[in-house]
Design an enzyme around this catalytic site. Structure first.
Site: not given
Length: 447
Positions: A133-134, A137, A146, A150, A153, A155, A331, A368, A375
């Site tokens: 995206r950047y 980066r 994981c 959470c 999440c 994703r 998000d 984000d 961000k």
């Protein structure tokens, strides 16, 4: 003499706190501190919580949790360590419980602008598992597993097992995916910074972590590599007692330093109570061995959206050489509308936090931007309409000429505006109007 020179450890919980859970009352410190024991005894069913608490949790809570999981994008998986951090005498309001165990009774309707892949990570992939995206980066999604799940999440489209609401993306086998991912990073001349995430790097074997990190370092083009894991918060004993894994991370840090590549470990701690003596000991081990640790929190209503909680968190992290890096406005994720906070509340919280400690230990509060804007500092909006709850951000370094809209949670809006959001026509009009205002005020073309 050496003992006197050692600074006092800063943490919130110590001792055998897990023994407050009846099912763990006979668990030894040796077992509880064993990451393999924690993984083997992970809790994945509400009924297991009932069995462990042995009458110290209401049956209504278990039903509420079961119904919440049916509407959640993430299945349930927590470690005994996390279960032991929850105050079960006030579980419904507990900030640790709110992060991992969804209750149907607290869920409210999702915002109409919600999308499953809200950050458009699919749209920015240049290879399976590589999000570019950047400009300089890339995000390398090395695993979809994981140690805990959470409920908020980002994703949820791919991490963990299928739930009643989401069928997860299935990635290619690790060896195939990594080869094509590293090839894509190698071929992109612009990429000099890679975040290795997932999922969670804690779920990579030590040999895989070392192999993957070594390949990236040996590309000879990268300046920075960040390994992302929530593990320091949810399974900190792995750092101390899975020496093969920790030694692999330390070797990569040393290898990178020798070759001019900055290696860092990015973790995710949201509440002061998560900074136990296990976390402190693990952080100290990494610090002593030259591993840079940074923290990225998510701003969550009822967890860390108060000044006292965020201040305590920032100071605890700073005192233990875990640099507060980002605090993300939450998000858009299905089933967590009650956990999101408004842009206005994030702005005011940031204002109070800034100045309490050194600037480099003060997190940047960011959004984000939905749709792939990346961000953005919460203060940097082109327009913020508190009435409709819409903020508009430009991202000239990422998507020149594009505008990105972030909506405040429905619970922060007036009943009349909530009713407007229930109308498709009115919702489209509110978005159109705020984007037009942003174009006029920011002199930005495009949409």
């Amino acid at each position: 003499m050496l003992e006197a020179l050692t600074p006092p450890r800063q943490f919130t919980l110590s001792g055998d706190f897990w023994r407050q859970i009846p099912g763990y009352s006979e668990v030894s410190e040796q077992d509880f501190s064993d990451p393999a024991w924690q993984e083997r005894n992970s809790i994945m069913r509400p009924e297991k919580i009932r069995d462990l608490l042995q009458g110290n949790v209401a049956e209504q809570f278990i039903r509420d949790l079961s119904e919440g999981l049916s509407d959640s994008t993430m299945s349930m998986r927590i470690t005994p360590y996390i279960l032991s951090l929850i105050d079960w005498s006030a579980a419904k309001k507990d900030p640790i419980r709110r992060q991992f165990l969804p209750l149907k009774s607290e869920m409210i309707a999702a915002h109409p602008l919600l999308r499953l892949d809200s950050l458009n990570e699919h749209g920015d992939q240049i290879s399976e598992g590589v999000v570019h995206r950047y400009p300089d980066r890339a995000l390398f999604l090395a695993t979809d597993k994981c140690p805990v799940y959470c409920r908020f999440c980002t994703r949820s489209y791919s991490v963990g097992v299928d739930t009643p609401t989401v069928t997860k993306d299935r990635n290619a086998p690790v060896a195939d995916r990594w080869k094509s991912a590293i090839d894509a990073i190698r071929k992109s001349a612009a990429i000099v910074d890679v975040v290795v995430s997932g999922g969670d790097c804690f779920r990579l074997k030590a040999s895989h972590l070392l192999e993957l990190g070594s390949e990236l370092i040996n590309l000879g083009k990268l300046k920075r590599i960040r390994f992302a894991s929530k593990g320091l918060s949810v399974l900190p004993m792995k750092i101390m007692n899975d020496r093969a894994w920790t030694d692999a991370l330390i070797r990569l840090s040393d290898m990178g330093r020798a070759k001019g590549v900055e290696i860092s470990f990015h973790t995710h701690i949201n509440h002061p109570r998560e900074v136990t003596h296990y976390v402190v000991d693990a952080a100290r081990l990494l610090f002593t061995n030259g591993v840079m640790v940074r923290n990225q929190s998510v701003l969550l209503r009822g967890v860390n959206d108060g000044f006292s909680e965020m201040t305590r968190l920032v100071k605890l992290l700073s005192d233990n050489h875990i640099h507060p890096y980002y605090t993300y406005v939450c998000d858009l994720v299905s089933g967590i509308e009650d956990m999101r906070t408004s842009i206005d509340s994030a702005r005011h919280l940031e204002k109070h936090v800034r100045g309490i400690t050194a600037g480099y230990n003060t997190p940047l509060f960011v959004v984000d931007a939905p749709g792939g804007g990346g961000k953005r500092d919460v203060h940097s909006y082109e327009v913020y309409d508190k009435e409709t709850g819409l903020s508009v951000y430009a991202a000239p370094g990422v998507r020149p000429g594009k505008l990105f809209v972030y909506p405040d949670p429905l619970h922060s809006l007036s009943p009349g505006i909530v009713a407007d959001w229930a109308s498709d026509d009115r919702a489209r009009e509110m978005v159109r109007m705020v984007v037009e205002r942003a174009k006029m005020q920011g002199r930005i073309s495009g949409g």
